[in-house]
Design an enzyme around this catalytic site. Structure first.
Site, PDB file in Angstrom:
ATOM      1  N   LYS A 173       0.861  -1.183   0.000  1.00 13.16           N
ATOM      2  CA  LYS A 173       0.000   0.000   0.000  1.00 13.16           C
ATOM      3  C   LYS A 173       0.902   1.238   0.000  1.00 13.16           C
ATOM      4  O   LYS A 173       1.433   1.636   1.031  1.00 13.16           O
ATOM      5  CB  LYS A 173      -0.911   0.008   1.225  1.00 13.16           C
ATOM      6  CG  LYS A 173      -1.877   1.185   1.228  1.00 13.16           C
ATOM      7  CD  LYS A 173      -1.593   2.060   2.424  1.00 13.16           C
ATOM      8  CE  LYS A 173      -2.284   3.383   2.454  1.00 13.16           C
ATOM      9  NZ  LYS A 173      -1.804   4.402   1.541  1.00 13.16           N
ATOM     10  N   GLY A 226       6.679   6.054   8.520  1.00  9.29           N
ATOM     11  CA  GLY A 226       5.818   7.238   8.583  1.00  9.29           C
ATOM     12  C   GLY A 226       5.950   7.892   9.945  1.00  9.29           C
ATOM     13  O   GLY A 226       6.998   7.780  10.591  1.00  9.29           O
ATOM     14  N   SER A 227       4.873   8.532  10.392  1.00 10.19           N
ATOM     15  CA  SER A 227       4.967   9.311  11.639  1.00 10.19           C
ATOM     16  C   SER A 227       4.908   8.402  12.862  1.00 10.19           C
ATOM     17  O   SER A 227       4.370   7.289  12.811  1.00 10.19           O
ATOM     18  CB  SER A 227       3.824  10.315  11.705  1.00 10.19           C
ATOM     19  OG  SER A 227       2.611   9.629  11.946  1.00 10.19           O
ATOM     20  N   VAL A 230       1.177   7.541  13.888  1.00 12.45           N
ATOM     21  CA  VAL A 230       0.561   6.433  13.139  1.00 12.45           C
ATOM     22  C   VAL A 230       1.256   5.119  13.509  1.00 12.45           C
ATOM     23  O   VAL A 230       0.607   4.082  13.660  1.00 12.45           O
ATOM     24  CB  VAL A 230       0.611   6.702  11.617  1.00 12.45           C
ATOM     25  CG1 VAL A 230       0.069   5.511  10.836  1.00 12.45           C
ATOM     26  CG2 VAL A 230      -0.176   7.955  11.270  1.00 12.45           C
ATOM     27  N   GLY A 231       2.559   5.163  13.698  1.00 15.58           N
ATOM     28  CA  GLY A 231       3.304   3.949  14.069  1.00 15.58           C
ATOM     29  C   GLY A 231       2.774   3.347  15.366  1.00 15.58           C
ATOM     30  O   GLY A 231       2.634   2.127  15.482  1.00 15.58           O
ATOM     31  N   GLU A 248       9.511   2.396  11.133  1.00 10.64           N
ATOM     32  CA  GLU A 248      10.553   3.403  10.884  1.00 10.64           C
ATOM     33  C   GLU A 248       9.860   4.749  10.982  1.00 10.64           C
ATOM     34  O   GLU A 248       9.101   5.113  10.085  1.00 10.64           O
ATOM     35  CB  GLU A 248      11.099   3.152   9.471  1.00 10.64           C
ATOM     36  CG  GLU A 248      12.468   3.663   9.272  1.00 10.64           C
ATOM     37  CD  GLU A 248      13.387   3.105  10.319  1.00 10.64           C
ATOM     38  OE1 GLU A 248      13.751   3.896  11.198  1.00 10.64           O
ATOM     39  OE2 GLU A 248      13.712   1.912  10.289  1.00 10.64           O
TER      40      GLU A 248
END
Ligand code: UN1
Length: 496
Positions: A173, A226-227, A230-231, A248
């Site tokens: 995605k 990503g951020s 969100v992680g 990451e």
């Protein structure tokens, strides 16, 4: 101009028939393409295809899997220029940098291909006689790959190539800001001979595609860049099905400049580190920690160079800095600039959207520098992800390192010094996954581990051989050829 998902070796639209547009951030009149805005049903189809394909793919010998990745590298090389130009059109960074991004994918392909003939386990003596012991790496199954828009080729390849090399299958995605580069990558993998279902591409939003992928019971692993916010959500929701989660995340990377540094070199480094990719790298320099003895001289040299940076379309070879990726990103940058002003930092460059000439139809923002930043200000603590640099002052090496370490993040770091002792103390004491001596905070190479400490991740690393630990399970194998029951830890071997 209309693109599709790739599921089980076929290009297909989304079941809900919904679509989204991808526009050039340097000129929003230019439509790059229309892509499916997929949902949970499409994720289900992709996971089913990947699960079926796994049955055969895991049995293909790793050197053969590596050969397909080698061919992928060759094809990326052949199409490097057109891929890079399209990448600049869809996300804005300058053509020299998108070429570098594609090159990073090529490097990763060749590295993964070579690993097909290694993928080493261990053999080791057993503690009992007539017994053999070894460990081997095995694939995990269906991997969900969720990638960001700032490195639309490099980061997906960091994840997908080792995943495939290790014998896993993939549902990919990509970020909805960079779907075209993802299409190019998947087209090339198919052309290189990857069997149907081994890589599946599902376009769409985080909530529409990312969430069902993370929650899917038959997806065994999620690799996400990503951020940190969100992680954390991914780790919490993926934890419910005990997936392996490789994260990451953010950075608040700092460059220290000591009083014995080559200042010209350090200026070049800070300029590239802070404003390359318009500051939209996880490894971007967002704090500059200057030794008080050189601070004023350094800053005046630096600001002169900042004033000279040319903003514009990244396809124009005279451009130094391209646009931000989208409107929300520009709003976020502006809000941080307002926060910095409110906190009492001194704006010494930039500080507003750039809308001159051809730039009025793009998401441009002036390279921005704040002086007089204190270590606990929000602009010194929070990831801004744009061309905003905070300048701080330190009186000594230990103070500079303490300021650098005063962060929730720990991805990249840099120190400029001509003193070998200073460099070694920095290598030891800086809390980060990556430290550069006399180089900027950006520029990681694909054969070394990439990742960070603290809120930058959850302990995994990409790239190098470290990434193999993300995409394989260890299996320990004991072969007892003594013909009798031998009990480890209990049957003592006596030496006559
Ligand atoms: C990122 O910052 O999101 O080291 C990835 C670098 C690149 C990769 C950066 N090779 O800056």
């Amino acid at each position: 101009m209309e693109y599709k998902n790739f599921i089980n070796g076929k290009w297909v639209g989304s079941k809900n028939k919904e679509k989204f547009e991808n526009r050039n951030p340097a000129n929003w009149d230019e439509l790059i393409g229309v892509f499916p805005k997929s949902g949970a049903e499409d994720v289900d189809d992709a996971v089913a295809a990947a699960e079926e394909a796994f049955k055969k793919w895991r049995l293909v010998p790793a050197p053969k899997r590596g050969e397909i990745l080698f061919r992928t590298g060759e094809l990326l090389r052949k199409h490097k220029e057109e891929i890079s130009r399209d990448m600049t059109r869809e996300m804005g960074k300058i053509i020299q940098e998108t070429r570098g991004d594609t090159q990073e994918g090529i490097d990763t392909a060749y590295y993964a291909a070579g690993e097909g003939r290694r993928l080493f386990g261990e053999t080791t003596p057993a503690e009992l006689p007539n017994k053999f012991a070894m460990s081997i790496r095995q694939p995990i199954g269906v991997c969900g790959i969720i990638s960001p828009w700032n490195f639309p080729m490099a980061i997906p390849t960091w994840k997908i190539f080792p995943a495939l090399l290790c014998g896993n299958t993939v549902v990919f995605k990509p970020a909805s800001d960079t779907p075209l580069t993802a299409v190019r990558l998947v087209e090339i993998l198919a052309e290189a001979g990857l069997p149907a279902g081994v890589v599946n591409l599902v376009h769409g939003t985080g909530s529409g595609v990312g969430t069902p992928l993370v929650e899917h019971p038959r997806v065994r692993l999620i690799s996400f860049t990503g951020s940190s916010d969100v992680g954390k959500q991914i780790a919490a929701s993926g934890g419910k099905t005990l997936k392996r989660i490789s994260l990451e995340l953010g950075g608040k990377n700092a460059q220290i400049v000591m009083d014995d540094a080559d200042l010209k070199l350090a200026v070049e480094g800070a300029l590239w580190g802070a404003f390359g990719t318009t500051g939209q790298r996880c490894t971007a320099t967002s704090r500059l920690i200057l030794h008080e003895k050189i601070k004023d001289d350094f800053l005046s040299m630096f600001l002169e160079r900042v004033e000279g940076l040319k903003l514009g379309n990244g396809l124009d070879s005279r451009t130094d800095v391209g646009p931000l990726v989208n409107k929300a990103q520009r709003e976020q940058i502006q809000s941080y600039v307002d926060i910095g002003l409110g906190e009492g930092a001194k704006l010494v460059a930039g500080g507003k959207a750039y809308e001159e000439g051809e730039c009025q139809k793009g998401w441009f923002y002036e390279p921005t520098v704040f002086d007089g930043v204190e270590p606990d200000m929000r602009i010194a603590q929070e990831e801004i992800f744009g061309p905003v640099l905070s300048v701080l002052k330190a009186g000594s090496l230990s103070e500079a390192i303490a300021i650098l370490n005063n962060s929730d993040y720990g991805l990249s770091s840099s120190i400029y010094t001509s003193d070998v002792n200073t460099a070694h103390v920095a290598m030891r004491d800086i809390e980060a996954g990556i430290t550069y001596i006399n180089g900027p905070t950006i520029g990681a190479e694909v054969h070394l581990p990439f990742g960070g400490v603290k809120d930058t991740g959850n302990g995994h690393r990409e790239s190098g051989t470290a990434v193999l630990d993300v995409f394989t399970e260890w299996k320990s194998i004991y072969v007892d050829y003594s013909g009798r029951l031998q009990k480890a830890q209990i049957d003592a071997v006596t030496i006559e």
